[in-house]
Design an enzyme around this catalytic site. Sequence first.
Site, PDB file in Angstrom:
ATOM      1  N   LYS A  31      44.515  41.131  37.833  1.00 32.80           N
ATOM      2  CA  LYS A  31      43.383  41.439  38.713  1.00 32.80           C
ATOM      3  C   LYS A  31      42.477  40.217  38.798  1.00 32.80           C
ATOM      4  O   LYS A  31      41.970  39.749  37.785  1.00 32.80           O
ATOM      5  CB  LYS A  31      42.589  42.646  38.210  1.00 32.80           C
ATOM      6  N   ASP A  33      39.049  38.170  40.069  1.00 31.51           N
ATOM      7  CA  ASP A  33      37.626  38.472  40.233  1.00 31.51           C
ATOM      8  C   ASP A  33      37.048  37.503  41.257  1.00 31.51           C
ATOM      9  O   ASP A  33      36.528  36.444  40.907  1.00 31.51           O
ATOM     10  CB  ASP A  33      36.902  38.334  38.884  1.00 31.51           C
TER      11      ASP A  33
END
Length: 317
Positions: A31, A33
Site C-alpha cells: 500500500k 501513501d
Amino acid sequence: MVGLPRIAPMLATPGSLPPAAVEDRWAFEVKQDGQRAMVYLPGDGTVTLRSRSGADITTAYPEFAGLGSVLGRPAVLDGEIVALDSEGRSDFERLQSRMGLTSEAKAARMARLVPAHLVVFDAVHLGGRGLTGLPYTERRTLLEELGLGGKHWSTPAAVVGHGEQALEMTRTAGLEGVIAKRLASVYEPGVRSRSWIKIRHVRTVDVIVGGWVPGRGRLASLPGALLVGEAHEGGLRYVGSVGTGWSDAERTTLAGLLRVAAIDECPFDKAPGVTGARWVLPRLVGEVRYTTRTRAGLLRHPSWHRLRPDLAPDNIT
C-alpha cells in the site's frame, strides 16, 4: 486525452487479510501513501494526470512528461504518485510540497528538490481497448508486458497468496500496509469494492487530553474532537485532534469528564491553532490508534480507542 474515456479510479475497502484457506485467490501489493492518479496517454506523446476527484494535476508533476512517449499507443493507467524518503519508502508529508502546484516554474523547481515517482498498478484501457471487464490477473499481465520501469515510474511487485508474510514484510520495512486484490475481480470504476481490501498497520499510543472542540447540531454539548498531547520534560506537546472511534455512550461519558476538568488556559506548550477549542486540566488519559506520524510528531489518521482510567498522566511520560 483525445479519444480516451474518462475512468474514475476503483477504490479499496478497509479490512483484514483474507482467510488463509482462500488467500491463493488473492494478490498482495504494498500500500502506497501518496496521491492517486489516473494517467491518460493518447499516444501522441502527451500525458494528462487526473486526481481521484478528476482534477487535472499534470502541471504539478513535470517529471512524468516523458511517459507519453514510452508506450507508443493509447492507454489509461491507474497508479499512485509518491515521494520517497531516504530509505525508499513513500512519505506523504514530503509529497505534500508537490501537491496542488499550478505554476510550471515552481513545479519544475520542486521536482528537483522533491522528485516524485509514479507507481503504476493497473491498466484499464490499452490500444483502443477497454480492459475494465477483464479479471485482475489478465490486466496485471498486460501491465507487466508494458515494461514500465524508469527513473520516475515503475510497476509494483505483487505476490499471490502468502498474505501474512507480505503484511509482516511491510511492517518490518516501516511501510503502511498491503492491498489485497482478488485475482478474478474486474475493475469497478468509482466503486469502493470488497474485491480490493486495504490492510493498514495500526499503532496505538497513550495520550493526555488537553482540550476539546464541541460537535455540531445535536452534538453541540458533546465533544466533536479531543485535542491530545504527550508529556515531555514537564510540559505537554500537542500531537493531534481525534474525532472518531467512540460510541454515543463513550462520547457522553467524555463530555461529563471534560466539563469537570474545564480550565481557561491552554495546557499545551504551544497552543494548537484550532478554532473553538476548550481547554481542560491535562489529567485524562486515553489510548488512540493511528497509522503513522508526521515529522513534526503529529498522529496521522488518529482514532479513539478507549479511556485509560488505570493510568495517570505522570505514568506515561
